[in-house]
Enzyme design. Structure first.
Site, PDB file in Angstrom:
ATOM      1  CE1 TYR A   1       1.062  -0.272   4.417  1.00 25.69           C
ATOM      2  CE2 TYR A   1      -0.044   1.852   4.407  1.00 25.69           C
ATOM      3  CZ  TYR A   1       0.785   0.939   5.023  1.00 25.69           C
ATOM      4  OH  TYR A   1       1.348   1.243   6.234  1.00 25.69           O
TER       5      TYR A   1
ATOM      6  NE  ARG B   1       6.892   3.971   0.470  1.00 23.65           N
ATOM      7  CZ  ARG B   1       6.624   4.756   1.508  1.00 23.65           C
ATOM      8  NH1 ARG B   1       7.575   5.037   2.383  1.00 23.65           N
ATOM      9  NH2 ARG B   1       5.422   5.276   1.668  1.00 23.65           N
TER      10      ARG B   1
ATOM     11  NE  ARG C   1      -6.250 -19.620   4.041  1.00 20.40           N
ATOM     12  CZ  ARG C   1      -5.452 -20.486   4.675  1.00 20.40           C
ATOM     13  NH1 ARG C   1      -5.567 -21.784   4.454  1.00 20.40           N
ATOM     14  NH2 ARG C   1      -4.548 -20.060   5.553  1.00 20.40           N
TER      15      ARG C   1
ATOM     16  CE  LYS D   1       3.171   3.062   3.232  1.00 20.86           C
ATOM     17  NZ  LYS D   1       3.279   3.076   4.677  1.00 20.86           N
TER      18      LYS D   1
ATOM     19  CD  GLU E   1       9.733   1.461  10.605  1.00 18.03           C
ATOM     20  OE1 GLU E   1       9.680   2.411   9.816  1.00 18.03           O
ATOM     21  OE2 GLU E   1       9.673   0.272  10.240  1.00 18.03           O
TER      22      GLU E   1
ATOM     23  CG  LEU F   1       8.206   2.351   4.805  1.00 19.59           C
ATOM     24  CD1 LEU F   1       7.925   1.106   3.977  1.00 19.59           C
ATOM     25  CD2 LEU F   1       6.925   3.118   5.038  1.00 19.59           C
TER      26      LEU F   1
HETATM   27  N1  PDD Z   1       2.810   4.898   7.359  1.00 19.23           N
HETATM   28  N2  PDD Z   1       7.456   3.628   8.985  1.00 19.23           N
HETATM   29  C1  PDD Z   1       6.317   2.917   8.976  1.00 19.23           C
HETATM   30  C2  PDD Z   1       6.289   1.608   9.665  1.00 19.23           C
HETATM   31  C3  PDD Z   1       5.174   3.427   8.312  1.00 19.23           C
HETATM   32  O1  PDD Z   1       4.048   2.704   8.285  1.00 19.23           O
HETATM   33  C4  PDD Z   1       5.244   4.702   7.691  1.00 19.23           C
HETATM   34  C5  PDD Z   1       4.080   5.292   6.951  1.00 19.23           C
HETATM   35  C6  PDD Z   1       6.456   5.414   7.753  1.00 19.23           C
HETATM   36  C7  PDD Z   1       6.627   6.771   7.103  1.00 19.23           C
HETATM   37  O2  PDD Z   1       6.677   6.668   5.701  1.00 19.23           O
HETATM   38  P1  PDD Z   1       6.162   7.850   4.764  1.00 19.23           P
HETATM   39  O3  PDD Z   1       6.943   9.049   5.161  1.00 19.23           O
HETATM   40  O4  PDD Z   1       6.495   7.386   3.410  1.00 19.23           O
HETATM   41  O5  PDD Z   1       4.699   8.027   5.010  1.00 19.23           O
HETATM   42  C8  PDD Z   1       7.548   4.843   8.396  1.00 19.23           C
HETATM   43  C9  PDD Z   1       1.633   5.350   6.657  1.00 19.23           C
HETATM   44  C10 PDD Z   1       1.459   6.816   6.690  1.00 19.23           C
HETATM   45  C11 PDD Z   1       0.423   4.585   7.149  1.00 19.23           C
HETATM   46  O6  PDD Z   1       0.587   3.393   7.375  1.00 19.23           O
HETATM   47  O7  PDD Z   1      -0.668   5.147   7.279  1.00 19.23           O
END
Ligand code: PDD
Length: 286
Positions: A33, A52, A101, A150, A182, A206
């Protein structure tokens, strides 16, 4: 108001949009996503998110559902149809399904599922939460080892957020082998003696699109940045801390595990970076 959403080539009212119960995103979390923010009705760093997304798909040998130009058009159309001035566009691509499945991937020519929807968030840029700053707790990082992809495997980050809520806090930072990885849905930073410290890129975190932009802007503003592993104790002893993400931009952190940072209010570097980021991103939005 009923949103208009996008599902596999169609724009539909959210109540009529459907995906198969055999979809591998639903059964195996076999999906990736992106979340792209919208300011002034325009997309922030669409290019970064598209690049990405392609990388996530490639890493999982998943087919691209459409071209980058088509993706941009879908994003723009949804923003327009739903009248979004400030908010988010959520995009998900799953490996689709061949109607049952099975742990084994379906044939390579199986059509991926592509779903997008908007989230209207008036006041996202001027959020009271950012003025107050976030209180965070630290928790163990027990996620899988490919956090650079992601994927929609978000149960543990979701549980982490709930642990934070139960502790009267806003979010959690995760720790692996003694070092902060993170936040549950953001990248993590602290500032000590004017220097910004954040974990370097690897498969452990990420590769945040906001992280990349903020580090570039920090360097342009002559701020000192060091990418290295750091402990939660270093962060607790810091002058200030913050997180970055597409959904919250630069979010000051004012407390870690009950320890107030500085005077317990958002720090000057986090506030300055938030301003610069919002300013520059608005100018470059498409
Ligand atoms: N999340 N680390 C993780 C684990 C994340 O899920 C996200 C983003 C980030 C920051 O990445 P970016 O700057 O590209 O948004 C770092 C999104 C916003 C979400 O899951 O809603």
């Amino acid at each position: 108001m009923t949103r208009t959403v996008y599902v596999n080539g169609e724009y539909l009212p959210e109540t009529e949009a459907k995906v198969s119960i055999f979809d591998r995103g639903f059964l195996f979390a076999d999906a990736v996503y992106e979340v792209t923010s919208v300011l002034d009705g325009k997309l922030i760093d669409f290019e970064g998110h598209a690049v990405r997304l392609k990388r996530s798909l490639d890493e999982l040998e998943m087919a691209e559902p459409c071209t980058k130009d088509e993706l941009l058009e879908i994003h723009r159309k949804l923003v327009e149809l739903n009248g979004i001035e400030e908010g988010l566009v959520y995009l998900q691509v799953s490996r689709g399904s061949d109607g049952d499945r099975d742990f084994v991937f379906p044939p390579a020519d199986t059509k991926p599922s592509l779903v997008l929807f908007t989230q209207n968030k008036p006041g996202l840029a001027n959020s009271p939460a950012a003025q107050k700053g976030a209180k965070i707790i630290s928790i163990e990082d027990i996620r899988w080892g490919r956090r650079d992809i992601k994927t929609v495997q978000l149960l543990y980050p979701s549980m982490g957020k709930m642990m934070a809520k139960k502790a009267g806090c806003d979010d959690a930072w995760m720790i692996e082998d003694g070092y902060v990885t993170e936040g549950t849905s953001n990248n993590a930073y602290f500032v000590k003696d004017g220097k910004i410290v954040t974990r370097p890129l690897s498969n452990d975190i990420l590769h945040g699109i906001t992280r990349k932009a903020v580090l570039r802007m920090a360097a342009e503003a002559q701020m000192e940045v060091e990418e290295r592993l750091f402990t939660i104790d270093e962060a607790k002893a810091a002058d200030e801390a913050f997180t970055t993400s597409a959904s919250a931009f630069v979010m000051p952190v004012v407390e870690i595990d009950g320890v107030a940072l500085g005077d317990g209010t958002p720090g000057p570097i986090a506030k300055r970076l938030r301003e610069i980021y919002l300013d520059e991103s608005r100018k470059a939005a498409v």
